[in-house]
Design an enzyme around this catalytic site. Structure first.
Site, mmCIF file in Angstrom:
data_model
loop_
_atom_site.group_PDB
_atom_site.id
_atom_site.type_symbol
_atom_site.label_atom_id
_atom_site.label_comp_id
_atom_site.label_asym_id
_atom_site.label_seq_id
_atom_site.Cartn_x
_atom_site.Cartn_y
_atom_site.Cartn_z
ATOM 1 N N VAL A 37 -37.877 -60.440 22.794
ATOM 2 C CA VAL A 37 -38.249 -60.946 21.600
ATOM 3 C C VAL A 37 -36.915 -60.375 20.362
ATOM 4 O O VAL A 37 -36.588 -61.205 19.943
ATOM 5 C CB VAL A 37 -39.694 -60.923 21.304
ATOM 6 C CG1 VAL A 37 -39.854 -61.388 19.641
ATOM 7 C CG2 VAL A 37 -40.644 -61.488 21.989
ATOM 8 N N PHE A 97 -43.704 -67.381 20.102
ATOM 9 C CA PHE A 97 -44.439 -67.763 20.688
ATOM 10 C C PHE A 97 -43.265 -68.495 22.513
ATOM 11 O O PHE A 97 -43.910 -69.538 23.011
ATOM 12 C CB PHE A 97 -44.922 -69.169 20.251
ATOM 13 C CG PHE A 97 -46.370 -68.851 19.586
ATOM 14 C CD1 PHE A 97 -47.393 -68.942 20.027
ATOM 15 C CD2 PHE A 97 -46.224 -68.884 18.047
ATOM 16 C CE1 PHE A 97 -48.363 -68.246 18.848
ATOM 17 C CE2 PHE A 97 -46.984 -68.839 16.961
ATOM 18 C CZ PHE A 97 -48.242 -67.679 17.374
ATOM 19 N N GLU A 144 -40.144 -67.518 27.868
ATOM 20 C CA GLU A 144 -39.360 -66.154 29.093
ATOM 21 C C GLU A 144 -38.568 -67.725 29.490
ATOM 22 O O GLU A 144 -39.345 -68.607 30.266
ATOM 23 C CB GLU A 144 -39.292 -65.153 29.734
ATOM 24 C CG GLU A 144 -39.375 -64.017 29.404
ATOM 25 C CD GLU A 144 -40.032 -62.550 29.985
ATOM 26 O OE1 GLU A 144 -39.019 -63.271 31.739
ATOM 27 O OE2 GLU A 144 -40.939 -61.459 29.709
ATOM 28 N N LYS A 154 -51.920 -65.054 17.900
ATOM 29 C CA LYS A 154 -51.353 -64.729 19.020
ATOM 30 C C LYS A 154 -52.011 -64.738 19.982
ATOM 31 O O LYS A 154 -52.215 -65.291 21.103
ATOM 32 C CB LYS A 154 -50.542 -63.834 18.735
ATOM 33 C CG LYS A 154 -49.561 -62.961 19.515
ATOM 34 C CD LYS A 154 -48.675 -64.039 20.092
ATOM 35 C CE LYS A 154 -47.459 -63.785 21.576
ATOM 36 N NZ LYS A 154 -46.734 -64.267 22.024
ATOM 37 N N CYS A 163 -46.221 -61.483 29.340
ATOM 38 C CA CYS A 163 -47.272 -61.883 27.977
ATOM 39 C C CYS A 163 -49.042 -61.575 28.475
ATOM 40 O O CYS A 163 -49.791 -60.711 28.446
ATOM 41 C CB CYS A 163 -46.913 -62.707 27.707
ATOM 42 S SG CYS A 163 -45.144 -62.390 27.631
ATOM 43 N N LYS A 201 -41.433 -66.374 36.682
ATOM 44 C CA LYS A 201 -41.556 -68.095 36.543
ATOM 45 C C LYS A 201 -40.081 -67.723 36.505
ATOM 46 O O LYS A 201 -38.827 -67.480 36.924
ATOM 47 C CB LYS A 201 -42.015 -67.973 35.583
ATOM 48 C CG LYS A 201 -40.695 -67.603 34.111
ATOM 49 C CD LYS A 201 -41.669 -68.042 32.634
ATOM 50 C CE LYS A 201 -41.152 -69.587 32.304
ATOM 51 N NZ LYS A 201 -41.779 -69.365 30.828
HETATM 52 C C1 UGA Z 1 -46.018 -67.342 27.047
HETATM 53 C C2 UGA Z 1 -46.414 -67.977 26.516
HETATM 54 O O1 UGA Z 1 -45.841 -69.119 27.257
HETATM 55 C C3 UGA Z 1 -45.793 -68.188 25.271
HETATM 56 O O2 UGA Z 1 -46.133 -69.184 24.652
HETATM 57 C C4 UGA Z 1 -45.433 -66.606 24.541
HETATM 58 O O3 UGA Z 1 -44.430 -65.702 23.498
HETATM 59 C C5 UGA Z 1 -45.368 -66.145 25.626
HETATM 60 O O4 UGA Z 1 -45.983 -65.162 26.516
HETATM 61 C C6 UGA Z 1 -45.421 -64.264 25.031
HETATM 62 O O5 UGA Z 1 -46.472 -64.152 24.295
HETATM 63 O O6 UGA Z 1 -44.714 -63.853 24.598
HETATM 64 P P1 UGA Z 1 -44.023 -66.835 29.334
HETATM 65 O O7 UGA Z 1 -44.928 -65.914 30.093
HETATM 66 O O8 UGA Z 1 -42.856 -66.266 29.017
HETATM 67 O O9 UGA Z 1 -44.543 -67.055 27.754
HETATM 68 O O10 UGA Z 1 -44.019 -67.882 29.797
HETATM 69 P P2 UGA Z 1 -45.184 -69.004 30.543
HETATM 70 O O11 UGA Z 1 -44.537 -69.977 30.508
HETATM 71 O O12 UGA Z 1 -45.984 -68.983 30.030
HETATM 72 O O13 UGA Z 1 -45.781 -69.094 32.105
HETATM 73 C C7 UGA Z 1 -46.213 -67.262 31.984
HETATM 74 C C8 UGA Z 1 -47.038 -67.669 34.278
HETATM 75 O O14 UGA Z 1 -48.078 -68.671 33.693
HETATM 76 C C9 UGA Z 1 -45.997 -67.843 34.720
HETATM 77 O O15 UGA Z 1 -46.648 -66.997 35.611
HETATM 78 C C10 UGA Z 1 -46.316 -69.327 35.608
HETATM 79 O O16 UGA Z 1 -45.821 -69.784 36.399
HETATM 80 C C11 UGA Z 1 -47.528 -69.486 34.679
HETATM 81 N N1 UGA Z 1 -48.207 -71.084 34.575
HETATM 82 C C12 UGA Z 1 -47.400 -71.561 33.814
HETATM 83 C C13 UGA Z 1 -48.616 -71.527 35.597
HETATM 84 O O17 UGA Z 1 -48.924 -70.720 36.839
HETATM 85 N N2 UGA Z 1 -49.747 -73.061 35.637
HETATM 86 C C14 UGA Z 1 -48.744 -73.501 34.170
HETATM 87 O O18 UGA Z 1 -48.836 -74.986 34.319
HETATM 88 C C15 UGA Z 1 -47.975 -73.059 33.797
#
Ligand code: UGA
Length: 429
Positions: free
Chosen positions: A11, A151, A154, A203, A259, A319
């Site tokens: 961040v 928000f 990554e 948040k 996160c 991811k």
């Molecule tokens: C998450 C939030 O989406 C951000 O808004 C927030 O700022 C961030 O945490 C944080 O608090 O710093 P992030 O963890 O980087 O972001 O990535 P995401 O895209 O949210 O994915 C998180 C996990 O959920 C991954 O393992 C992904 O594979 C999984 N996921 C996501 C699913 O299994 N299905 C989905 O439909 C979406």
């Protein structure tokens, strides 16, 4: 404007680079001298699309880095706190770094400041930061503490910072709210000003809700398998309802990352401290744990006993488009595969360097095709485009037995079956 960002992790570094690119003078401060040295040389410690270009464009001009907190604080009107709040054993957020930075800001004040907290902190931390700063400052200076949660995701962090759904500013001081709003004015995003504690809660509530949404569709996926429905179609149909929306409804091997797991646990812990039993989130944690482990069951279902089997795994980070292995489902499941006597050969487009340390005993392949050579089963853990675009006929001829366990539903079941693969996805029979 003059900005200091304390903490150059995900961040913090993205905040530094983006604010500099928007025309501000930014000083990034980090206690890690090695990291600062590398940043001076233009070396970016994380894999994040677009970040290096942004840092390079501004480095040495509007963007500088230092280990000297005093220099950063004294040169700036805005001091952003962007240090880590990792989970403790009991799930609670470890706030040591935030407290240390607050004390350092207090000790080095040379005038009025706006201290902006971007670290994810439990409700009430902003007030504590204000009192720590006051406690450590020798002179009376007006210091406003503002909560401005981040928000960004990554893998799309720069894009998310520059194109936010909303900018959240939590403060009880209208002057500070206006100044922070000015920082974000070039983004032309919707700005919501609220009180400090509500911003801190938004948040956590947002991350916990998204984790719940993913977990809900994963539970539906498991049920789809039993009743013969297809979760992709179910999610599409649900998402067309504007009250539900299509985002974060991709079923798979469970959520991971730095996160969601941490923030869900911290919110449960905070609730407990306040005498409230957050039943729903406890169920989310348990269901996500089940989902991750269900990958092992899926693999056993198609392969039988794993002793001596050769498994190819694609995707190691939590991811796509990141090298971050924190709470990565792949890492957890690979350990389970090894415990069950399987041999694992893995490939990830970005995380190989980190994987070499995190996954002893796992052979790392140079590319996806090398990973599948001689394998009894291919397991997909993340949905990188390069996996979606693989030549599956070539994959089949390289494998010992053509079996795919698709933890992110990236392949079309009809197509892979037509090619002669045995296929197991999530939420689709
Ligand atoms: C998450 C939030 O989406 C951000 O808004 C927030 O700022 C961030 O945490 C944080 O608090 O710093 P992030 O963890 O980087 O972001 O990535 P995401 O895209 O949210 O994915 C998180 C996990 O959920 C991954 O393992 C992904 O594979 C999984 N996921 C996501 C699913 O299994 N299905 C989905 O439909 C979406």
């Amino acid at each position: 404007m003059k900005i200091c960002v304390v903490g150059t992790g995900y961040v913090g570094l993205v905040t530094c680079a983006c604010f500099a690119d928007l025309g501000n003078d930014v000083i990034g401060v980090d206690a890690d001298a090695d990291k600062i040295k590398k940043l001076h040389q233009g070396e970016i410690p994380i894999f994040e699309p677009g970040l290096k270009e942004l840092v390079d464009r501004n480095r040495g001009k509007r963007l500088t880095f230092t280990t000297d907190l005093k220099a950063g604080v004294q040169a700036s009107e805005f001091i952003f706190i962007a240090v880590g709040t990792p989970p403790r054993e009991n799930g609670e957020a470890d706030l040591t770094a935030v407290k240390q930075v607050a004390a350092g800001i207090g000790q080095n004040l040379n005038g009025p400041k706006i201290v902006v907290d971007k670290s994810t902190v439990p409700v009430g931390m902003g007030d504590l930061v204000a009192s720590i700063i006051e406690e450590h400052s020798a002179h009376q200076n007006k210091v406003d503490v503002v909560s401005n949660p981040e928000f960004l995701r990554e893998g799309s962090a720069v894009h998310d910072f520059m194109n936010p759904n909303r900018v959240l500013i939590g403060t009880n001081d209208t002057g500070a709210a206006e100044r922070v709003s000015e920082l974000y004015a070039p983004l032309e995003a919707e700005i919501m000003v609220t009180d400090l504690r509500s911003a801190e809660m938004i948040k956590y509530a947002s991350n916990a809700f998204l984790a719940t949404k993913i977990t809900f569709i994963n539970e539906i996926a498991n049920l789809c398998e039993k009743v013969g429905a297809d979760v992709s179609k179910v999610a599409h149909g649900m998402g067309l309802d504007s009250r539900i929306g299509p985002a974060f409804l991709s079923a798979g091997a469970g959520y991971g990352g730095s996160c969601f797991p941490k923030d869900v646990s911290a919110l449960i812990h905070k609730a407990e401290k306040e005498g409230y039993d957050f039943r729903l989130l406890k169920a989310v944690v348990a269901a996500n744990q089940y989902q991750k482990r269900s990958m092992l069951a899926r693999i056993k279902e198609v392969l039988g006993p794993l002793e001596g089997k050769q498994i190819a795994t694609l995707g190691l980070s939590f991811k796509p488009n990141t090298d971050d292995l924190r709470e990565a489902v792949a890492v957890e499941v690979i350990h389970l595969l090894q415990e069950n006597g399987a041999r694992v050969r893995a490939y990830d487009p970005a995380a190989m360097k980190l994987a070499a340390k995190a996954l002893p005993g796992v052979k790392l392949a140079e590319n996806a095709y090398a990973a599948v050579a001689g394998a009894d089963c291919l397991v997909v853990f993340t949905e990188w485009n390069e996996f979606k675009e693989m030549d599956l006929a070539r994959v089949k001829s390289a494998m010992r037995t053509p079996v795919i366990v698709d933890g992110r539903n990236i392949f079309d079941p009809q197509k892979v079956k037509a090619l002669g693969f045995k296929y197991r996805g999530v939420g689709r029979k």
